[in-house]
Design a protein around this motif. Structure first.
Motif, mmCIF file in Angstrom:
data_model
loop_
_atom_site.group_PDB
_atom_site.id
_atom_site.type_symbol
_atom_site.label_atom_id
_atom_site.label_comp_id
_atom_site.label_asym_id
_atom_site.label_seq_id
_atom_site.Cartn_x
_atom_site.Cartn_y
_atom_site.Cartn_z
ATOM 1 N N HIS A 83 49.447 43.256 51.632
ATOM 2 C CA HIS A 83 49.119 42.291 50.569
ATOM 3 C C HIS A 83 48.197 41.183 51.066
ATOM 4 C CE1 HIS A 83 52.220 44.235 48.177
ATOM 5 N NE2 HIS A 83 53.072 44.049 49.188
ATOM 6 N N ASN A 84 47.203 41.527 51.856
ATOM 7 C CA ASN A 84 46.269 40.510 52.345
ATOM 8 C C ASN A 84 44.823 40.967 52.245
ATOM 9 O OD1 ASN A 84 46.274 42.431 54.317
ATOM 10 N ND2 ASN A 84 46.892 41.078 55.993
ATOM 11 N N CYS A 85 44.516 41.779 51.208
ATOM 12 C CA CYS A 85 43.145 42.228 51.006
ATOM 13 C C CYS A 85 42.266 41.066 50.545
ATOM 14 C CB CYS A 85 43.081 43.352 49.983
ATOM 15 S SG CYS A 85 43.877 44.877 50.529
ATOM 16 N N THR A 86 40.971 41.182 50.779
ATOM 17 C CA THR A 86 40.018 40.150 50.356
ATOM 18 C C THR A 86 40.109 39.901 48.863
ATOM 19 O OG1 THR A 86 38.531 40.815 52.145
ATOM 20 C CG2 THR A 86 37.571 39.540 50.343
ATOM 21 N N ASP A 87 40.175 40.927 48.096
ATOM 22 C CA ASP A 87 40.369 40.852 46.646
ATOM 23 C C ASP A 87 41.771 41.339 46.362
ATOM 24 O OD1 ASP A 87 40.403 41.072 43.911
ATOM 25 O OD2 ASP A 87 38.460 42.110 43.750
ATOM 26 N N ASN A 88 42.637 40.425 45.906
ATOM 27 C CA ASN A 88 44.040 40.814 45.732
ATOM 28 C C ASN A 88 44.263 41.782 44.589
ATOM 29 O OD1 ASN A 88 43.689 39.151 43.520
ATOM 30 N ND2 ASN A 88 44.985 37.489 44.319
ATOM 31 N N THR A 89 43.218 42.112 43.856
ATOM 32 C CA THR A 89 43.346 43.147 42.823
ATOM 33 C C THR A 89 43.003 44.523 43.364
ATOM 34 O OG1 THR A 89 41.060 42.896 42.055
ATOM 35 C CG2 THR A 89 42.745 41.458 41.063
ATOM 36 N N ARG A 90 42.568 44.586 44.616
ATOM 37 C CA ARG A 90 42.192 45.849 45.252
ATOM 38 C C ARG A 90 43.153 46.132 46.395
ATOM 39 N NH1 ARG A 90 38.377 48.077 41.757
ATOM 40 N NH2 ARG A 90 37.059 46.385 40.961
#
Length: 1336
Positions: free
Chosen positions: A719-726
């Motif tokens: 849960h630490n992606c650059t875009d939290n929707t991806r």
């Protein structure tokens, strides 16, 4: 009890008797008339060959030759070609005369005799040891012949050579076709084209030509099948199809046999199913798979036998047509020879079609190391002309020698060349040497012609006049008139350059005249010694090739040699690997980290390969690099819809990689995708733009840091992606460089073999790919072990395949000074490896009654409870035993001693059962007398200790799997789990290791060495954990085996167990909520007043049934840790809170008992779609649980642990909010130091105090006494059985000397009438004729 033990023995003996009733078991010699028997000589009229019938006592009771006869033989004319399957012999009736060893030769025409070969040698059969016992031998392969000769080689020490015999077999008949090199049989198909997935082709051929096409068929698409002789070897060529671009090459060629131009019959069978082919030549099977990907053989119009069709399509012009004979030609069920006789096949190319096979005009002579042939020639002639054909494997040897009036001439084979040495003594220095040719010791026929005339000499090889070598002779020669071929042993010891010739000669010409060798055989001219006339018994010792692993085989007359250079193997047959089996082996030897060669299957087919070994951790890492450089730029293709494919290759083969991953405990491979405007998995809802292909050529769309079935990258899991929707950094399609990387850990998918990148063709798109080395840790096969803790313990595996080369290796450690490691037995074979005396390992085997034993003694004790390695190998040349890689014994095997071990019983590890040993003993007593009994007794001790890494013929035997459930045997070593397994707490599973044990906490809510460390987390406001149950058919799970052990599936429950601990200072809240796909649910809540409630809603209830956990209404929101254990069984609910007494509750009678279709489990808060209990949500779900929770277990799942340990395992779990790992203030559980337990297989205590209870000690004494009693009883039974067997043997031995007034021969007849007929010679012909009619 003894009767029960005797039953298996009787069954074994009856099985042997029943085998005699097989088909093709007619007596062939007994019905023949006296005139059908002949011999080299006869001692007296009553000793004639016609009296040599089994179990007869006419005449002097058998055949005996003259004592002065140097070349003995007894011949039987069967009247027609017969199939012979067995032979039996006796000595002369009532005498001390018999034959103790003999050889067998056979022929169809009384010419060109063929010796019986077995295991690549001219076989000497064991004969008789007395005059009456019948010794029968079943032939290893059946033979077809009309004339059979027995050649005695050894006789009775107290008498002379004598024989009575019987041949067993049946009639044989087949149409024979003669090919003259011009005619070709054309078998036309019923349709113009044949598309076949299966072929069965069989034929027999006989020829004296080394080249010729036997079979040919082809198609317009390039398919073909061809069977042809090339240099006296048979070559099968098949092409099931090649494409026009050349990327698929279907041509496959396999060679078999050798010396096939011997003018003897050879049988061929070709069986093809798709790409799998069985190619059998003279009972030797060659299995192979054709190249390419096509499976059908497409042929046009016809298939031809004996040559090529008139207009071949595939460029086969110039091939030789077959010259010789064929019979029993069968093509896919069609009997071609029968069709030819009926005129149903095109034979128009034949000048004169013949259905008989002409006799050979050759008369070969077979020479050994002490042979010579003396022939006369012209004397006092000024010219000399000698020519001959020869074949040999020896590089050197005398071809012929003659004395001149003054000097001599010598023609030799020297280092594969033919050399001529002429020495004329009438003039000083008149010595001429000439040579020609090379490599003439290749086993092929070569002709040599020397012509000396006037003042020159000419040497011509193989009829090639262009290669003739000439030399001048300074003086005129004068012949002496006598020629010696093969050897010259003058009494005066005249100088001879070369040693005697070993091989075959034929077509000898002296003074331009062909020598009549048949007249020599009849004693009408010349002389010979130790030669075999009319027979070439040359043996190709490299076919079949016993040199393994692509090593080169070279041979001489009596042996072969294997060149192991650059193969990675060593030994007499290049059978033993020069490298260790894994990095674990090198670490065990004390080697540092570095690059090493490993050979994982030892002597098996997988070649050694190079790896990197990292020894820095407790378990060794093995790494294999690939060709892809880090940060490899991905080049886009021109078309937007096309994808870029990057092939990842390794410095090892696919089979080597598969072996590495399958034997490892875990594997990993790092992958990284650096991107700028290049999407990776196209999450969350799109189709993956990039994927990779793994071990089984399957496509995978998960990335490093994730797991199979989860369409995410590592940042999506964490849960630490650059875009939290991806779910991937690259899926944000950013204009700046991003990266998704991590470890792929599912070893069944590894290694990465290909990466397909699909989003680099847009303007501005860039990507860089990194695929790291494949890294595997541990070697499960190297540490695969079992402990033997009882004298009656054993493991058994299926029988080993019969092989001429076999090897066994293993590690052991023990405290006992004696024990059988393993034993394998068969009807006439035995193999055993055992420890004796505490310091000696013995390897003994029994083959055909011949017992061999090797012993290796260690200077230090071997029962020191330390690891030791044993390696044993038997091949066709030697037998070897090695201990700890330092101490070894090697013993050569005689040429006739490499029979395959026919071990058709189980392989027993640790010893064999008592009943098996008793039956084996009795069989040996019956068959081999008491002389072979030593070392085969059943009194050996069983192995007590630990054994690991047991490898047989390159394959590892799974000791741990076999040990599960076996009495007295446990998986792993030292039995830690049996004595210390209770130290694994809270559902942890004890796992045996080779020198320790560990606790597997996978199914536990705890972790740590003993599964005692709390796994907990602090929940901030709004934090929740959701754990989903697998649906019955999960769309993202490919196979059931990919699910995490312990993860429940969506199901209906009638009982459940929930355990968790918590601490909080706020109420109300939901602690645990379990939902379903119906309205069923289970909830544990903390109410406004701090008390605990359990709310059950199952089918049948209009609203939830509420259970108050504590009747005393204690407040639990006091910040202290509390534990709840909830168990339901149908309607009964049991609750245990902290240390307070448990309470029981019952659901209403109207409630259903099934919790239907589990869906999800929530901790701390509920976030669920669908219809829910409104009261529950309104009162308890907001703001949610704030506090610490730990030890959460539902059924066999640990949801909270799964949420906190996502990088270590695969689970359908997610979390929302801030979840901070914590032990929740609980005191860690401690363990008392483990007790010291005695060695479970150490029989002596050494003065130590045994920690046994009195009750256990008495029980052990009873068991010990019972074992002693059982052992005594077994030995008594063994003695009784052996006495009975010896008594029965004594009775049957003297059966032949029992006198009766019945007709002689009754003992061998099927009925009384048959006995009279068999006894009367007048009836023999009628019997034979009746049999012929019956077979027709």
């Amino acid at each position: 009890m003894s009767a029960l033990l005797f039953i298996p023995l009787l069954f074994l003996l009856s099985t042997c008797r029943d085998a005699a009733s097989r088909r093709c078991e007619d007596r062939l010699a007994t019905p023949l008339p006296y005139s059908s028997f002949s011999s080299s000589s006869v001692l007296a009229p009553d000793y004639g060959a016609g009296y040599a019938k089994l179990n007869r006592n006419q005449g002097a009771g058998g055949w005996s030759p003259l004592d002065s006869d140097p070349y003995l033989w007894l011949q039987v004319d069967l009247g027609a070609r017969k199939q012979i399957v067995a032979i039996a012999t006796q000595g002369r009736y009532g005498s001390s005369d018999w034959t103790s060893g003999y050889q067998l030769v056979y022929s169809d025409t009384q010419k060109n005799w063929r010796p019986y070969l077995q295991d690549g040698n001219i076989w000497t059969f064991e004969g008789n040891v007395n005059s009456e016992d019948v010794v029968r031998h079943q032939l290893q392969h059946n033979i077809l012949a009309r004339y059979v000769r027995l050649v005695p080689r050894h006789r009775s020490q107290s008498g002379r050579v004598a024989l009575r015999l019987e041949l067993y077999g049946c009639s044989y008949w087949s149409d024979v076709l003669s090919f003259d090199g011009q005619g070709v049989i054309s078998h036309r198909f019923r349709s113009k084209k044949m598309k076949l997935v299966k072929d069965v082709i069989a034929l027999k051929f006989r020829t004296s030509a080394g080249d010729g096409v036997l079979l040919h068929g082809e198609g317009q698409q390039g398919d073909y099948i061809s069977l042809e002789l090339r240099r006296a070897r048979l070559q099968l060529s098949i092409n099931l199809g090649s494409n026009q671009y050349g990327s698929i090459q279907g041509h496959t060629s396999v060679s078999a046999g050798s010396l096939l131009d011997d003018d003897h019959w050879h049988s061929v069978v070709i069986e093809r199913y798709r790409r799998s082919v069985n190619f059998t030549l003279d009972h030797r099977l060659h299995h192979f798979r054709t190249n390419g990907d096509f499976r059908h053989l497409d042929l046009d119009y016809e298939v031809t036998f004996g040559g090529l069709p008139p207009s071949p399509k595939s460029g086969w012009r110039g091939e030789h047509n077959f010259v010789g004979c064929m019979e029993a030609i069968s093509y896919n069920g069609d009997n071609i020879t029968h069709l030819v006789r009926r005129g149903r096949v095109d034979t128009s190319t034949f000048r004169n079609l013949s259905f008989s096979c002409a006799e050979s005009d050759s008369f070969p002579v077979f020479f050994n190391s002490s042979s010579f042939l003396r022939l006369p020639g012209q004397s006092s002639s000024d010219s000399l002309s000698v020519s001959l054909s020869f074949r040999s494997w020896n590089p050197s040897g005398l071809l012929w020698f003659t004395r001149l009036a003054e000097g001599w001439v010598e023609v030799c084979l020297t280092e594969g060349k033919v050399g001529v040495y002429i020495n004329v003594t009438q003039k000083k220095n008149a010595h001429m040497d000439i040579s020609s040719g090379s490599g003439l010791n290749d086993g092929q026929w070569h002709s040599v012609h020397l012509n000396a005339l006037e003042n020159y000499a000419m040497l011509t090889l193989d009829g090639d006049e262009a290669s003739t070598v000439r030399t001048a002779i300074p003086v005129q020669i004068m012949t002496g008139g006598t020629y010696y071929f093969g050897g010259y042993f003058p009494a005066g010891g005249a100088h001879i350059h070369q040693r005697p010739f070993q091989g075959c000669m034929q077509r000898i010409h002296i003074d331009e005249h062909l020598v009549d060798l048949r007249a020599v055989e009849q004693g009408l001219m010349g002389a010979f010694e130790n030669v075999s006339l009319d027979m070439c018994a040359l043996v190709d010792r490299c076919v079949p090739n016993h040199c393994e692993h692509a090593s080169h085989c070279s041979q001489t007359w009596d042996t072969f040699t294997c060149n192991c250079t650059a193969t990675g193997y060593t030994g007499a047959t290049c059978h033993t690997s020069m490298f260790q089996q894994s990095c674990e082996d090198y670490k065990y030897q004390g080697k540092p980290s570095g690059t090493y060669w490993i050979d994982p299957d030892g002597s098996g087919p997988i070649q050694a390969f190079q790896v990197m070994c990292d020894m820095t951790e407790e378990k060794v890492w093995t790494s294999v690099r690939n060709n892809l450089a880090p940060q490899t730029s991905v080049t886009s293709t021109a078309a937007k819809e096309d994808k870029t494919v990057l092939q990842v290759t390794y410095n090892v083969t696919h089979e080597q990689l598969l072996w590495l991953t399958s034997s490892a405990e875990r594997c990993e491979q790092h992958v990284a995708y650096a991107c700028r405007m290049s999407r990776l998995l196209n999450t969350p809802d799109g189709e993956a733009l990039t994927w990779w292909v793994g071990q089984a050529n399957e496509r995978h769309s998960y990335w490093g840091g994730s797991s199979p079935g989860i369409h995410k990258c590592a940042c999506g899991i964490q849960h630490n992606c650059t875009d939290n929707t991806r779910f991937c950094n690259c899926d944000a399609d950013s204009h700046t460089w991003r990266e998704d990387g991590g470890l792929l850990t599912y070893k069944e998918h590894l290694p990465v073999r290909q990466v397909v990148v699909g989003d680099t063709s847009r303007p501005g798109s860039e990507a860089k790919l990194t695929v790291g080395a494949l890294r595997c840790q541990g070697d499960g096969k190297y540490w695969n072990a079992a402990s033997f803790s009882s004298p009656a313990a054993f493991l058994h595996f299926s029988s080993l395949a019969a092989q001429t080369s076999s090897d066994i290796s293993f590690y052991f450690k023990t405290s006992s000074s004696h024990g059988v490691f393993l034993e394998h037995s068969g009807p006439s074979h035995l193999l055993r490896i055992q420890l004796t005396g505490g310091s000696t390992v013995t390897f003994s085997f029994l083959v055909g009654g011949e017992r061999t034993e090797l012993s290796v003694r260690s200077p230090a004790p071997l029962h020191d409870d330390q690891w030791h390695r044993v390696e044993a190998e038997k091949n066709v040349k030697e037998v070897l035993l090695q201990l700890d890689g330092r101490y070894r014994e090697v013993r050569l095997i005689p040429p006739q001693g490499h029979t395959k071990l026919e071990l058709d019983s189980n392989l027993y590890i640790g010893n064999s059962p008592v009943i098996i040993r008793i039956i084996l003993l009795c069989f040996i007593v019956i068959k081999y007398e008491l002389s072979s009994l030593a070392g085969a007794s059943g009194g050996q001790r069983s192995f007590l200790g630990c054994m690991r890494a047991l490898q047989v013929n390159g394959g590892t035997l799974d000791l741990e799997e076999k040990a599960v459930g076996a009495s007295g045997v446990s998986p792993g070593c030292r039995g830690h789990c049996q004595t210390l397994g209770s130290q694994c707490r809270n559902g942890g599973r004890c796992v045996e290791k080779y020198d320790r044990y560990s606790c597997d906490c996978t199914l536990s809510a705890y972790e740590g060495a003993f599964c005692t460390q709390d796994v907990g987390a602090y929940f901030e406001t709004g934090t929740l954990v959701r754990y989903d149950f697998w649906p019955e058919a999960a769309p993202n799970v490919a196979r059931e085996g990919e699910r995490l052990p312990g993860v429940p599936v969506e199901t209906n429950l009638t009982h459940e167990e929930l355990v968790f601990s918590f601490s909080t200072s706020s109420a109300p809240c939901i602690l645990v909520y379990i939902s379903s796909r119906t309205l069923d649910y289970l909830a544990v809540v903390l109410t406004d007043n701090g008390t605990l409630q359990v709310r059950y809603r199952l089918g049948g209830l209009p609203e939830a049934f509420i259970i108050k956990v504590d009747d005393h209404q204690r407040r639990l929101d006091n910040g202290q840790p509390h534990t709840l254990n909830l168990t339901r069984n149908l309607r009964h609910v049991r609750l245990q809170l902290d240390h307070y007494p448990a309470s029981s509750h019952f659901l209403p009678d109207s409630s259903h008992t099934e919790f239907n279709l589990l869906k999800s489990l929530f901790l701390g808060k509920v976030f669920e779609t669908g219809e829910m209990d409104g009261v529950l949500i309104e009162r308890y779900n907001s703001p949610g649980f704030v506090g610490c929770m730990s030890r959460v277990t539902f059924q066999q799942a640990a949801p909270l642990k799964a949420a906190l340990r996502l990088q270590q395992q695969v689970a359908p779990v997610s979390s929302v909010g801030i979840l901070v790992p914590s032990n929740c203030g609980a005191s860690p559980r401690t363990l008392s130091p483990p007790l010291t337990h005695p060695d479970p297989w150490h029989l002596q205590t050494g003065g130590g105090v045994l920690q046994w209870s009195e009750e256990r000690s008495s029980r052990k004494k009873v068991q010990h006494n019972s074992a002693l009693i059982a052992g005594v009883v077994a030995m008594v039974i063994l003695g009784v059985l052996c006495v009975l067997v010896l008594l029965l043997r004594h009775m049957f031995r003297h059966k032949g000397s029992y006198h009766t007034n019945e007709a002689k021969g009754a003992e061998s007849a099927d009925c009384a009438d048959a006995a009279i007929i068999v006894n009367d010679p007048a009836f023999t012909e009628s019997i034979d004729e009746s049999k012929k009619e019956w077979f027709i």
